[in-house]
Structure formats: structure tokens, C-alpha cells
Design an enzyme around this catalytic site. Structure first.
Site, PDB file in Angstrom:
ATOM      1  N   LYS A 199      -6.460  -6.485 -10.383  1.00 24.02           N
ATOM      2  CA  LYS A 199      -6.597  -5.311  -9.503  1.00 24.02           C
ATOM      3  C   LYS A 199      -5.239  -4.835  -8.968  1.00 24.02           C
ATOM      4  O   LYS A 199      -4.941  -3.640  -8.999  1.00 24.02           O
ATOM      5  CB  LYS A 199      -7.531  -5.683  -8.335  1.00 24.02           C
ATOM      6  CG  LYS A 199      -7.310  -4.925  -7.058  1.00 24.02           C
ATOM      7  CD  LYS A 199      -8.176  -5.431  -5.934  1.00 24.02           C
ATOM      8  CE  LYS A 199      -7.497  -6.320  -4.934  1.00 24.02           C
ATOM      9  NZ  LYS A 199      -6.616  -5.677  -3.958  1.00 24.02           N
ATOM     10  N   ASN A 200      -4.417  -5.776  -8.496  1.00 27.70           N
ATOM     11  CA  ASN A 200      -3.162  -5.356  -7.858  1.00 27.70           C
ATOM     12  C   ASN A 200      -2.119  -4.852  -8.852  1.00 27.70           C
ATOM     13  O   ASN A 200      -1.133  -4.226  -8.468  1.00 27.70           O
ATOM     14  CB  ASN A 200      -2.588  -6.487  -7.000  1.00 27.70           C
ATOM     15  CG  ASN A 200      -3.402  -6.680  -5.733  1.00 27.70           C
ATOM     16  OD1 ASN A 200      -4.251  -5.848  -5.399  1.00 27.70           O
ATOM     17  ND2 ASN A 200      -3.155  -7.772  -5.021  1.00 27.70           N
ATOM     18  N   CYS A 250      -4.803  -3.653   9.542  1.00 30.22           N
ATOM     19  CA  CYS A 250      -5.926  -4.169   8.747  1.00 30.22           C
ATOM     20  C   CYS A 250      -6.134  -5.628   9.114  1.00 30.22           C
ATOM     21  O   CYS A 250      -5.389  -6.186   9.910  1.00 30.22           O
ATOM     22  CB  CYS A 250      -5.708  -3.955   7.257  1.00 30.22           C
ATOM     23  SG  CYS A 250      -4.674  -5.155   6.474  1.00 30.22           S
ATOM     24  N   ARG A 288       1.025  -4.564   8.924  1.00 29.94           N
ATOM     25  CA  ARG A 288       1.427  -4.013   7.614  1.00 29.94           C
ATOM     26  C   ARG A 288       2.092  -2.630   7.694  1.00 29.94           C
ATOM     27  O   ARG A 288       1.503  -1.612   7.321  1.00 29.94           O
ATOM     28  CB  ARG A 288       0.220  -3.991   6.664  1.00 29.94           C
ATOM     29  CG  ARG A 288      -0.366  -5.372   6.467  1.00 29.94           C
ATOM     30  CD  ARG A 288      -1.494  -5.388   5.477  1.00 29.94           C
ATOM     31  NE  ARG A 288      -1.061  -5.192   4.105  1.00 29.94           N
ATOM     32  CZ  ARG A 288      -1.914  -5.094   3.087  1.00 29.94           C
ATOM     33  NH1 ARG A 288      -3.197  -5.159   3.305  1.00 29.94           N
ATOM     34  NH2 ARG A 288      -1.460  -4.920   1.867  1.00 29.94           N
ATOM     35  N   ASP A 317      -1.628 -14.486  -1.219  1.00 25.69           N
ATOM     36  CA  ASP A 317      -3.008 -14.200  -1.631  1.00 25.69           C
ATOM     37  C   ASP A 317      -3.785 -15.448  -2.046  1.00 25.69           C
ATOM     38  O   ASP A 317      -4.982 -15.373  -2.325  1.00 25.69           O
ATOM     39  CB  ASP A 317      -3.024 -13.176  -2.778  1.00 25.69           C
ATOM     40  CG  ASP A 317      -2.590 -11.797  -2.297  1.00 25.69           C
ATOM     41  OD1 ASP A 317      -2.501 -11.584  -1.085  1.00 25.69           O
ATOM     42  OD2 ASP A 317      -2.332 -10.933  -3.167  1.00 25.69           O
ATOM     43  N   ARG A 359     -14.343  -6.096  -3.481  1.00 24.16           N
ATOM     44  CA  ARG A 359     -13.123  -5.307  -3.681  1.00 24.16           C
ATOM     45  C   ARG A 359     -12.228  -5.952  -4.727  1.00 24.16           C
ATOM     46  O   ARG A 359     -11.428  -5.267  -5.359  1.00 24.16           O
ATOM     47  CB  ARG A 359     -12.329  -5.215  -2.374  1.00 24.16           C
ATOM     48  CG  ARG A 359     -13.078  -4.530  -1.278  1.00 24.16           C
ATOM     49  CD  ARG A 359     -12.213  -4.390  -0.060  1.00 24.16           C
ATOM     50  NE  ARG A 359     -11.071  -3.522  -0.336  1.00 24.16           N
ATOM     51  CZ  ARG A 359     -10.323  -2.976   0.592  1.00 24.16           C
ATOM     52  NH1 ARG A 359     -10.588  -3.194   1.856  1.00 24.16           N
ATOM     53  NH2 ARG A 359      -9.305  -2.207   0.274  1.00 24.16           N
TER      54      ARG A 359
HETATM   55  C1  EPZ Z   1       0.656  -6.335  -1.947  1.00 26.72           C
HETATM   56  O1  EPZ Z   1       0.537  -5.725  -0.680  1.00 26.72           O
HETATM   57  C2  EPZ Z   1      -0.744  -6.719  -2.350  1.00 26.72           C
HETATM   58  N1  EPZ Z   1      -1.576  -5.531  -2.403  1.00 26.72           N
HETATM   59  C3  EPZ Z   1      -1.315  -7.719  -1.368  1.00 26.72           C
HETATM   60  O2  EPZ Z   1      -2.567  -8.120  -1.874  1.00 26.72           O
HETATM   61  C4  EPZ Z   1      -0.388  -8.935  -1.288  1.00 26.72           C
HETATM   62  O3  EPZ Z   1      -0.857  -9.805  -0.294  1.00 26.72           O
HETATM   63  C5  EPZ Z   1       1.030  -8.494  -0.949  1.00 26.72           C
HETATM   64  O4  EPZ Z   1       1.484  -7.490  -1.904  1.00 26.72           O
HETATM   65  C6  EPZ Z   1       2.043  -9.628  -0.968  1.00 26.72           C
HETATM   66  O5  EPZ Z   1       2.075 -10.233  -2.212  1.00 26.72           O
HETATM   67  C7  EPZ Z   1      -1.601  -4.799  -3.507  1.00 26.72           C
HETATM   68  O6  EPZ Z   1      -0.936  -5.071  -4.478  1.00 26.72           O
HETATM   69  C8  EPZ Z   1      -2.509  -3.629  -3.516  1.00 26.72           C
HETATM   70  P1  EPZ Z   1       4.216  -6.129   0.614  1.00 26.72           P
HETATM   71  P2  EPZ Z   1       1.764  -4.914  -0.068  1.00 26.72           P
HETATM   72  O7  EPZ Z   1       4.711  -4.751   0.834  1.00 26.72           O
HETATM   73  O8  EPZ Z   1       2.474  -4.253  -1.170  1.00 26.72           O
HETATM   74  C9  EPZ Z   1       6.325  -6.232   4.896  1.00 26.72           C
HETATM   75  C10 EPZ Z   1      -4.797  -8.891  -1.676  1.00 26.72           C
HETATM   76  O9  EPZ Z   1      -5.463  -9.753  -1.052  1.00 26.72           O
HETATM   77  N2  EPZ Z   1       6.508  -4.784   4.749  1.00 26.72           N
HETATM   78  O10 EPZ Z   1       4.779  -6.920  -0.518  1.00 26.72           O
HETATM   79  O11 EPZ Z   1       1.234  -4.097   1.041  1.00 26.72           O
HETATM   80  C11 EPZ Z   1       4.854  -6.629   5.029  1.00 26.72           C
HETATM   81  O12 EPZ Z   1       4.388  -6.484   6.339  1.00 26.72           O
HETATM   82  C12 EPZ Z   1      -3.656  -8.263  -1.024  1.00 26.72           C
HETATM   83  O13 EPZ Z   1      -5.055  -8.531  -2.835  1.00 26.72           O
HETATM   84  C13 EPZ Z   1       7.266  -4.114   5.689  1.00 26.72           C
HETATM   85  O14 EPZ Z   1       7.761  -4.707   6.654  1.00 26.72           O
HETATM   86  O15 EPZ Z   1       2.621  -6.105   0.510  1.00 26.72           O
HETATM   87  C14 EPZ Z   1       4.881  -8.054   4.564  1.00 26.72           C
HETATM   88  O16 EPZ Z   1       5.328  -8.889   5.575  1.00 26.72           O
HETATM   89  C15 EPZ Z   1      -3.722  -7.938   0.385  1.00 26.72           C
HETATM   90  N3  EPZ Z   1       7.440  -2.762   5.536  1.00 26.72           N
HETATM   91  C16 EPZ Z   1       5.939  -8.050   3.456  1.00 26.72           C
HETATM   92  O17 EPZ Z   1       6.736  -6.863   3.689  1.00 26.72           O
HETATM   93  C17 EPZ Z   1       6.921  -2.080   4.480  1.00 26.72           C
HETATM   94  O18 EPZ Z   1       7.134  -0.860   4.396  1.00 26.72           O
HETATM   95  C18 EPZ Z   1       5.415  -7.977   2.039  1.00 26.72           C
HETATM   96  O19 EPZ Z   1       4.408  -6.951   1.950  1.00 26.72           O
HETATM   97  C19 EPZ Z   1       6.160  -2.777   3.525  1.00 26.72           C
HETATM   98  C20 EPZ Z   1       5.975  -4.141   3.681  1.00 26.72           C
END
Ligand code: EPZ
Length: 417
Positions: free
Chosen positions: A22-23, A116, A121, A304, A396
């Protein structure tokens, strides 16, 4: 609302086939917007997040057809550049449309994602990347308005590794004029897969598999057809299902190296593995050794799989800690696992787990996607009956989970609410 009723304590056996990731698929679906015409994605699972993204693409003007795990997306008439609140509030990945819409149409209006179940996030890194490429960003009435006549290549140096921001930056940069260099890019397999798809579309991205990506902008992209990679988190979840129920199981159609960090930690816990190409056979230990984990960006231990691994550790022979550095608030499952007689205490983003001999069935509530899977795992291992409510979260991200588990011998049924 549907519920799962699980009668725990049964061993699993046989083979389970892993669905598409999915991701990896969500950003690729959106990437199709960068070209005009019909793209085809194979190995796409029937999941609510995929259906929701298909809905968003239709809102934007694409024609989307989904049959036999094949997704056909025709973007010939796409051009409505908005991701409305109703969709973004249900699925944060909607933010992905910003890069491609800016890249192809020069504008995007995306509802600002709220909090969320796994934390606040923020999306600051996505916005910084778009600004670096020349977009003017304004936030008003809960919407991000991004505009740019001609995106221009630039240096993007992420202060933190982000999967989503890396994907968005890539999709915005492929049609930008000149060269873009992304530093501190995410290394997740889902990013590699997006790069493969964009390059098939005619993009020029170098550095795949490294944290430094070089994109040379092109003036046009074409539609593409590609097989989607298997879901490493689903594969990991079934490996943990085997270990927690003390069962031998084969997990097939997966890419073992994508979950090497999990395999390493499970070996430390006493599991043995036989890896044969795209399948993994797991042999569970008689006694589970406690193992500490800290979640980190790929290739380290994924957030995850944090909740599922934590469930396994509730039955370990001793104490261990589980720390989440990616989403520090992602511990809603702890209170629910304690309802099943686990012994877990939480201090900020560190859970301390004292292994117990058995879990006992109870009524629990799913709070997010991975927490739901975790409760299913715990329910499979617990004595007696576990009822899990709010399982819409699991639909989901886990295709046909109860059918797959039933085929392995689990006693699980869905009660329609
Ligand atoms: C992706 O989310 C995945 N979602 C998440 O999957 C997964 O947990 C996550 O990556 C980490 O591997 C999808 O691919 C759709 P990030 P994403 O941006 O891209 C911080 C699941 O269960 N951050 O890599 O939103 C953030 O808060 C899920 O399938 C900022 O600070 O995660 C976190 O601490 C949920 N500012 C870190 O970076 C930003 O603008 C990594 O988040 C963006 C992120």
C-alpha cells in the site's frame, strides 16, 4: 462497525502470500498525474486506502478502474487541482498530490492535514521542498495553496528523513527545469519503487538506494505500467503471527531483504529462518528471549512494525524496552494489550515490557492500522476469546486478513456491525 472475534491459542500452519505494498502504491497512483494517458499498476491490493486514493484521483479528473488486482488510471482529463478536506482528513497520504499537481499544472490546493492517532505528523518538510522548487505557499482557511508557473530545480536538504516529503519532492522535481539535488532522502523500498516508476515514465533520477538523489528535469513524461512491490509490513506481521503462536509458517511473495532488521531482531528473540528467494520459512522458539528495539528510518527497525513486535515481547521470558523515535506517540496499543493481561508501562516514547506467561482474551478496541494488527496477533496467542472493535482501521492496510489467517488455521471471524 465490524468486529473481529478471535478464539486464541491455536497454532497456525501452511503458507501465506503477501499482497502489494500500500505505501508504495499510494505515491505511484498519484505519480500517474504527471503524464497524460493511461498507466497500469499490477499487484494492487483491495484496501480502503487504495480505494480512497482512487476516489481522490477521480475528483481530480482521472478515470480509475480497479479489477483483478490491476489498477488502470487514465489521466487524460485530469486537471482539477484540489484535495478536499473530506478526503485528506480520512487519509493523510492525500498530501502526495501536491508535488505532481504543482509539477504538471503549476498549482495545488490541499486541505491541511490535521493530527492523527499516531501523533501530530507535521508537513513542514513537504512545504519546504515545494518552496525550494519555486512554489509560493499560502495557508488559509485550513488549506495549503501552492502556486508556481515554472518549477525550477534546486538543492533540497532535508533536516529529517521523511518518506512522504522525499516522495513529494521527487514528484515535484521530475518536471522542474534544470537539476534538483535531494540530500538526506529517505531510503525506504517504497521510495526506490517510486523512483523506478518515475524513471519508467521518462524521468531522469539518479542515486536510487542512496540518501542523495539527483533529478534532471524533463519537459514531458509518459504513462507507464509496472508491477507493485510486496508489502514488507504485511510480511513482517505474518512472521510475528507465527512467532507469537509458536507456529511454523511460510511467508511467500515477499522481499526478505526489505525486512532484514525485523528478521535480525526475531533471530535475537530465538526464531530461526529459512530464506528461499521470495519466501521465508519461520521456525518459532520454545522460549521467546526479550529483545530491545528502537525504531529508526530504513534500513533500521520500522515504526510500522513496532506495535506488532511489542505484542510478541509481551510473551518473552524477561524484560525489554521498545522505543519509537519516528512517531513518539504511537503507543495507543499499550493500554489495549494490558487489557489482555500484558505487563507494559509507558514513559513518553519508551515502553517497558515485562514478559508474562500467557495473555488472556478480552474486549479491546483498535485505534489505528498497525495497532489493529497488533491486537489480532495478541488475540491469536491469548487464551479464550478476544473481541476487537473498530477494525475498519485494519481494512486500510491488510488485504483479506481474516481469510488469510483462517487458511492458516486461525479461529477468527468478522461480525458485521
Ligand atoms: C510514511 O508516513 C508511511 N505512510 C507511514 O506508514 C510510516 O509509518 C512512515 O512513513 C515512516 O516510515 C505512507 O507511506 C503512506 P515520514 P510519512 O514523513 O511519510 C516527521 C502505516 O502504518 N516529519 O517518513 O507521513 C514525522 O513527524 C503508516 O502504514 C516532519 O517532521 O512519514 C516523523 O517523525 C502510518 N515533517 C518523521 O518525520 C514533515 O513534513 C518521519 O515521517 C514530514 C515528516
Amino acid at each position: 462497525m465490524d468486529k473481529f472475534i478471535i478464539k486464541g491459542g491455536r497454532k497456525l500452519s501452511g503458507e501465506v502470500e503477501i499482497s502489494g505494498a500500500k505505501n508504495a502504491i499510494l505515491p505511484i497512483m498519484v505519480a500517474t498525474l504527471l503524464a497524460e494517458g493511461r498507466s497500469v499498476l499490477h499487484n494492487v491490493p483491495y484496501l480502503n486506502d487504495i480505494k480512497m486514493m482512487a476516489h481522490l484521483l477521480r475528483v481530480i479528473g482521472a478515470r480509475v478502474e480497479f479489477h483483478d488486482n490491476i489498477l488502470e488510471i487514465d489521466t487524460s482529463h485530469a486537471g482539477y487541482c484540489e484535495a478536499p478536506y473530506e478526503l485528506v482528513s480520512k487519509m493523510r497520504a492525500s498530501i502526495y498530490v501536491m508535488g505532481p499537481l504543482l509539477g504538471r499544472f503549476g498549482k495545488a490546493r490541499v486541505s491541511f492535514p490535521g493530527g492523527c492517532a499516531i501523533g501530530t505528523r507535521p508537513v513542514d518538510l513537504h512545504l519546504e521542498a515545494m518552496e525550494a522548487l519555486g512554489a509560493k505557499i499560502e495557508i488559509e482557511h485550513g488549506y495549503i495553496n501552492a502556486n508556481c508557473k515554472n518549477m525550477k530545480g534546486n538543492k533540497i536538504n532535508f533536516s529529517k528523513v521523511s518518506v512522504g516529503a522525499t516522495a513529494n519532492a521527487l514528484m515535484a522535481a521530475v518536471l522542474a527545469q534544470g537539476e534538483t539535488n535531494i540530500y538526506n532522502a529517505a531510503l525506504e523500498p517504497e521510495i526506490d519503487s517510486l523512483i523506478d516508476f518515475l524513471n519508467l515514465m521518462g524521468a531522469r533520477i539518479e542515486g536510487k538506494g542512496t540518501s542523495q538523489l539527483k533529478i534532471t528535469g524533463v519537459s514531458r513524461l509518459k504513462p507507464a505500467e509496472m508491477e507493485m512491490i510486496p508489502d514488507r509490513i504485511e510480511a513482517g506481521t505474518y512472521l510475528i503471527a507465527a512467532a507469537i503462536t509458536k507456529s511454523e509458517l511460510t511467508v511467500s511473495n515477499c522481499i526478505p531483504e526489505h525486512i532484514q532488521a525485523l528478521i535480525n531482531r526475531m533471530e535475537d528473540a530465538g526464531c530461526l529462518f529459512e530464506i528461499m528467494g521470495r519466501s521465508i520459512k519461520i521456525f518459532p522458539p520454545r522460549i521467546i528471549t526479550p529483545v530491545d528495539i528502537i525504531t529508526q528510518p530504513y534500513p533500521d527497525f520500522p515504526t510500522d512494525l513496532q506495535a506488532q513486535f511489542l505484542a510478541l515481547m509481551t510473551l518473552a521470558d524477561g524484560q525489554c524496552i521498545v522505543e519509537d523515535t519516528i512517531f513518539p506517540d504511537r503507543f495507543m496499543h499499550v493500554a489495549e494489550l494490558n487489557r489482555l493481561d500484558a505487563d507494559i508501562s509507558l514513559d513518553k516514547n519508551i515502553a517497558t515490557i515485562n514478559g508474562v506467561e500467557t495473555l488472556s482474551g478480552a474486549e479491546v478496541m483498535a485505534t489505528d492500522l498497525r495497532a489493529s494488527a497488533t491486537l489480532v496477533l495478541a488475540g491469536l496467542a491469548a487464551r479464550g476469546q478476544t473481541t476487537i472493535s473498530r477494525i475498519y482501521h485494519i481494512d486500510r492496510g491488510y488485504e483479506h486478513i481474516e481469510e488469510k489467517l483462517k487458511k492458516l488455521g486461525a479461529d477468527i471471524k468478522r461480525v458485521r456491525g
